[in-house]
Design a protein around this motif. Structure first.
Motif, PDB file in Angstrom:
ATOM      1  N   SER A   1      -3.499  -4.189   2.189  1.00  0.00           N
ATOM      2  CA  SER A   1      -4.646  -3.545   1.552  1.00  0.00           C
ATOM      3  C   SER A   1      -4.476  -2.044   1.753  1.00  0.00           C
ATOM      4  N   PRO A   2      -5.356  -1.217   1.155  1.00  0.00           N
ATOM      5  CA  PRO A   2      -5.210   0.235   1.349  1.00  0.00           C
ATOM      6  C   PRO A   2      -5.290   0.675   2.797  1.00  0.00           C
ATOM      7  N   THR A   3      -5.860  -0.128   3.690  1.00  0.00           N
ATOM      8  CA  THR A   3      -5.996   0.264   5.100  1.00  0.00           C
ATOM      9  C   THR A   3      -5.245  -0.655   6.044  1.00  0.00           C
ATOM     10  N   GLU A   4      -4.430  -1.573   5.526  1.00  0.00           N
ATOM     11  CA  GLU A   4      -3.704  -2.520   6.371  1.00  0.00           C
ATOM     12  C   GLU A   4      -2.301  -2.699   5.820  1.00  0.00           C
ATOM     13  N   ALA A   5      -1.312  -2.670   6.706  1.00  0.00           N
ATOM     14  CA  ALA A   5       0.080  -2.729   6.276  1.00  0.00           C
ATOM     15  C   ALA A   5       0.865  -3.680   7.172  1.00  0.00           C
ATOM     16  N   GLU A   6       1.891  -4.283   6.569  1.00  0.00           N
ATOM     17  CA  GLU A   6       2.842  -5.080   7.333  1.00  0.00           C
ATOM     18  C   GLU A   6       3.939  -4.163   7.872  1.00  0.00           C
ATOM     19  N   VAL A   7       4.281  -4.334   9.137  1.00  0.00           N
ATOM     20  CA  VAL A   7       5.263  -3.455   9.772  1.00  0.00           C
ATOM     21  C   VAL A   7       6.306  -4.298  10.499  1.00  0.00           C
ATOM     22  N   VAL A   8       7.468  -3.699  10.688  1.00  0.00           N
ATOM     23  CA  VAL A   8       8.491  -4.246  11.571  1.00  0.00           C
ATOM     24  C   VAL A   8       8.880  -3.143  12.543  1.00  0.00           C
ATOM     25  N   GLY A   9       9.203  -3.519  13.756  1.00  0.00           N
ATOM     26  CA  GLY A   9       9.571  -2.552  14.785  1.00  0.00           C
ATOM     27  C   GLY A   9      10.758  -3.027  15.582  1.00  0.00           C
TER      28      GLY A   9
ATOM     29  N   GLU B   1      11.383   3.227  20.530  1.00  0.00           N
ATOM     30  CA  GLU B   1      10.649   2.296  19.678  1.00  0.00           C
ATOM     31  C   GLU B   1      10.516   2.911  18.291  1.00  0.00           C
ATOM     32  N   ARG B   2      11.004   2.194  17.296  1.00  0.00           N
ATOM     33  CA  ARG B   2      10.932   2.633  15.897  1.00  0.00           C
ATOM     34  C   ARG B   2      10.161   1.591  15.103  1.00  0.00           C
ATOM     35  N   CYS B   3       9.158   2.018  14.377  1.00  0.00           N
ATOM     36  CA  CYS B   3       8.318   1.100  13.598  1.00  0.00           C
ATOM     37  C   CYS B   3       8.158   1.673  12.194  1.00  0.00           C
ATOM     38  N   ARG B   4       8.220   0.815  11.178  1.00  0.00           N
ATOM     39  CA  ARG B   4       8.072   1.274   9.805  1.00  0.00           C
ATOM     40  C   ARG B   4       7.319   0.236   8.982  1.00  0.00           C
ATOM     41  N   ILE B   5       6.715   0.707   7.902  1.00  0.00           N
ATOM     42  CA  ILE B   5       5.947  -0.158   7.007  1.00  0.00           C
ATOM     43  C   ILE B   5       6.896  -0.835   6.023  1.00  0.00           C
ATOM     44  N   VAL B   6       6.714  -2.153   5.839  1.00  0.00           N
ATOM     45  CA  VAL B   6       7.519  -2.893   4.865  1.00  0.00           C
ATOM     46  C   VAL B   6       6.683  -3.412   3.708  1.00  0.00           C
ATOM     47  N   GLY B   7       5.360  -3.308   3.799  1.00  0.00           N
ATOM     48  CA  GLY B   7       4.515  -3.768   2.702  1.00  0.00           C
ATOM     49  C   GLY B   7       3.060  -3.488   3.026  1.00  0.00           C
ATOM     50  N   TRP B   8       2.248  -3.420   1.962  1.00  0.00           N
ATOM     51  CA  TRP B   8       0.816  -3.131   2.122  1.00  0.00           C
ATOM     52  C   TRP B   8       0.011  -4.385   1.828  1.00  0.00           C
TER      53      TRP B   8
END
Length: 718
Positions: A434-442, A425-432
């Motif tokens: 807020s400073p404590t919440e991010a959009e991710v794809v995995g 399983e690989r997950c990475r951030i694609v956008g923020w």
């Protein structure tokens, strides 16, 4: 002169041979037409692909220009309203009346990319702002109107900057408002969100890879479809601006920012000091054209083979038996080719995968998740797979994604039928958000077959290393055996003939020590040959280095190779598994030895250096030799399976490939290059795990180097 009675004799063709040669001539004549036609078509595919990308760039430029024109039209409409309703007979500007004020504020609220509308007097002071009743004024939109470029007869554009509170990149477009006599009474300005403007520019690309950019004529970036927060406000190098000379045009160049190839179309916007650019990356289209060319060549080859088969069928009338045999052989060859083609296709099929996306917070919870339909076929469930450790392990995984930007984990999933499935399983951030919440794809990938093949390759490589070290291991064991033999004979003499029993006891104790030494050697060799397929764990670097030196130390000593390494006491722990990491280091030491066998013995030195990385959570391991280094271009293929520069029979080509897969599987990095002073250098970066605090632990800042040339300490000599 020819003597009488001697008949003229020469080669004569029978009817069958004449037909055969005629068919050969017809075959080549018929084949030449499609070959020439197809060859011309194949050679033009690249040119057509380039022209197609040119067309896409021009189309994207039109779309990007329309997006920018909308913002320009907003400013022009605002200027027309101000010119008609805000110019007083006294020759001054007035603030909008209530109805116009309400209309302008509604305009700001209805257009997401429009942040504010402002009226300035001739001295540059703000008379009215659509955002004065909100927080817009506090964000510093007024101060965004500075350093304008352009004359008073056109729309002027300010240098992009960030608003004060929320750090929004904004840009100011303003136009002069003139009095009845033509003198400038003030300005009206539109403040636009550069990020939203960049998103609108991105829409012009469609599904194509590339970038669209809005620039001032001095090179300052106003909006950019690719990572606007990073690039807006930056200045394009002057040499890149020189390529875009003239009112419009198209060039094939490379990006001045990230260096990728682009077909770049540009146009100067009328009535402004701005240039809109649209660049399309031709890589995928060129690759597709190349694939089509190769496919066409293959189809042409198949067509020629079919024509040859038809020719053979007709020619078989001359010699039926031979023709049938040739036809059978051709059929068998075709079947073998098809079988090989099928095998290769099955070999290179991508691994089954499933994707998901969502938002993660600092607690490690995933919200607004969208899971692809492939997940049901892959794991048997429509939700994310359950990690070992349950929900707590899942939250810890997402917290590491939020901390490092990307995280990878391999684990064994228990299926509904009781069987197990290895997945990555690989997950990475694609956008923020807020400073404590991010959009991710995995991506969840089935690696069951990959791990099986990797285990087989690792076992093969370990056995190869052990086989190469067989003579050295025999020599290592022969020393304690000789000591045992001598001690046993002396002890027997003291037992047969009355003598000093204390001396006999010392010899027996020596025998026990030598037996323990051989047992330790055999125990570590058994451990090294075993497959370690467990989960990631805490691995002390001290155990990795000592274990590798115990396995390969005898072989290196026999070849006169000395290893320099730091003091092993107090080294930190890393994320991984002991046996694979030990195998990586063994392979690197064996490769270093092989690279230095042409040197005199005193120059055969390998150094292992361990240094902290600039990132506090990483550590870097350097393995350097003094050999001939890597030939030019080899570093691009060194990690490919079965690639080796050693002579036939002296290398499997799996060592570096296994090392590459092992280090990446542990979330690390491995690179290969040449040292400035000569020789090769392998750099490994691994994630650190906090080591337990102990008295006398050694700091990584200053690790003393230790070199030994005797057999007193196995860990210090190789």
């Amino acid at each position: 002169m020819i003597a009488r009675g001697w008949p003229l004799r020469g080669p004569r063709l029978n009817e069958g041979a004449a037909i055969y040669l005629s068919l050969v001539g017809l075959f080549f004549l018929a084949a030449s037409v499609p070959v020439v036609t197809a060859w011309r078509a194949f050679t033009s595919t690249q040119h057509l692909a380039q022209q197609r990308v040119d067309g896409l760039a021009r189309t994207a430029l039109i779309g990007a220009g329309l997006q920018v024109q909308r913002s320009l039209e907003t400013v022009r409409a605002f200027q027309a309203l101000a010119q008609a309703q805000l110019v007083l007979p006294s020759g001054r500007l007035a603030a909008p009346a209530d109805a116009l004020d309400l209309h302008l504020r509604g305009m700001v609220q209805s257009r997401p990319s429009l942040v504010d509308l402002i009226v300035f007097d001739g001295a540059g002071s703000p008379l009215w702002s659509a955002g004065t009743s909100s927080t817009t004024q506090a964000r510093g939109t007024v101060t965004a109107c500075w350093d304008h470029l352009g004359s008073l007869d056109e729309i002027q554009i300010g240098r992009p900057r960030r608003a004060a509170t929320q750090q929004l990149p904004v840009v100011c477009l303003r136009e002069a408002v003139r009095g009845p006599t033509g003198d400038v009474l003030g300005f009206v300005a539109g403040i636009f969100d550069a990020e939203r403007l960049s998103l609108r520019l991105r829409d012009a690309l469609g599904d194509n890879a590339g970038v669209t950019t809005l620039l001032r004529n001095d090179g300052a970036i106003v909006a950019r479809s690719d990572n606007p927060r990073l690039h807006v406000g930056a200045v394009v190098p002057e040499r890149a601006m020189l390529d875009a000379r003239g009112p419009q045009g198209l060039i094939r160049t490379s990006s001045a920012i990230d260096g990728r190839p682009l077909h770049l179309a540009w146009r100067q916007l009328d009535g402004t000091q701005m240039i809109v650019m649209a660049g399309i990356d031709p890589t995928s289209y060129v690759a597709q054209a190349e694939a089509e060319r190769r496919h066409g060549i293959a189809m042409l080859a198949v067509g020629l083979l079919l024509m040859a088969a038809a020719f053979m069928a007709v020619a078989s009338s001359l010699d039926r038996r031979r023709g049938l045999a040739e036809l059978e052989r051709a059929q068998e060859s075709l079947e073998r080719d098809e079988a090989e083609h099928t095998r290769l296709l099955s070999t290179f099929d991508p691994q089954p995968s499933a994707a998901y996306r969502g938002k993660i917070d600092e607690e490690g919870d995933l919200d607004d998740q969208e899971i692809g339909p492939e997940m049901l076929r892959l794991t048997g469930g429509a939700d994310l797979p359950v990690m070992p450790g349950g929900a707590a392990a899942r939250r810890a995984f997402f917290r590491r994604v939020l901390e490092f930007g990307e995280h990878v984990r391999e684990y064994r999933l228990r299926m509904a039928d009781g069987t197990g499935l290895w997945i990555r399983e690989r997950c990475r951030i694609v956008g923020w958000v807020s400073p404590t919440e991010a959009e991710v794809v995995g991506v969840v990938t089935d690696i069951e077959e990959e791990r099986r093949m990797r285990a087989q390759a690792e076992a093969s490589a370990r056995l190869t290393v052990l086989g190469q070290m067989a003579a050295s291991i025999a020599h290592e064991i022969s020393q304690p055996l000789a000591a045992i033999s001598i001690a046993a004979e002396v002890t027997l003499a003291h037992l047969v003939v009355p003598g000093d029993t204390a001396k006999a006891k010392r010899y027996v104790e020596n025998i026990v020590r030598q037996v323990d030494r051989m047992r330790d050697i055999a125990k570590h060799l058994r451990t090294f040959s075993r497959t370690d397929d467990g989960p990631l764990d805490e691995v002390p670097l001290e155990d990795v280095v000592r274990g590798a030196l115990e396995v390969v130390g005898a072989s290196l000593r026999q070849d006169g190779v000395v290893v320099h390494h730091p003091d092993l006491d107090g080294l930190p722990s890393v994320q991984g598994r002991l046996i694979p990491l030990e195998q990586v280091l063994v392979n690197l030491l064996v490769n270093a030895r092989d690279a230095m066998m042409h040197l005199p013995t005193v120059q055969r030195v390998v150094s292992i250096d361990i240094e902290p990385s600039p990132d506090a959570d990483w550590i870097t391991i350097f393995v350097r030799d003094r050999g001939h280094g890597l030939p030019e271009g080899i570093d691009q293929h060194a990690f490919e399976p079965f690639f080796t520069t050693k002579p036939p029979g002296q290398g499997t080509g799996l060592g570096l490939s296994i090392a590459y897969g092992t280090i990446l599987g542990f979330g690390g990095e491995i690179t290969l290059g040449n040292r400035s002073g000569g020789g090769a250098e392998v750099v490994i970066r691994l994630r650190l795990l906090p080591a337990p605090e102990a008295a006398g632990s050694t700091s990584l800042e200053k690790l003393p180097s230790t070199v030994a040339r005797d057999g007193a300490k196995m860990g210090h000599l190789c």
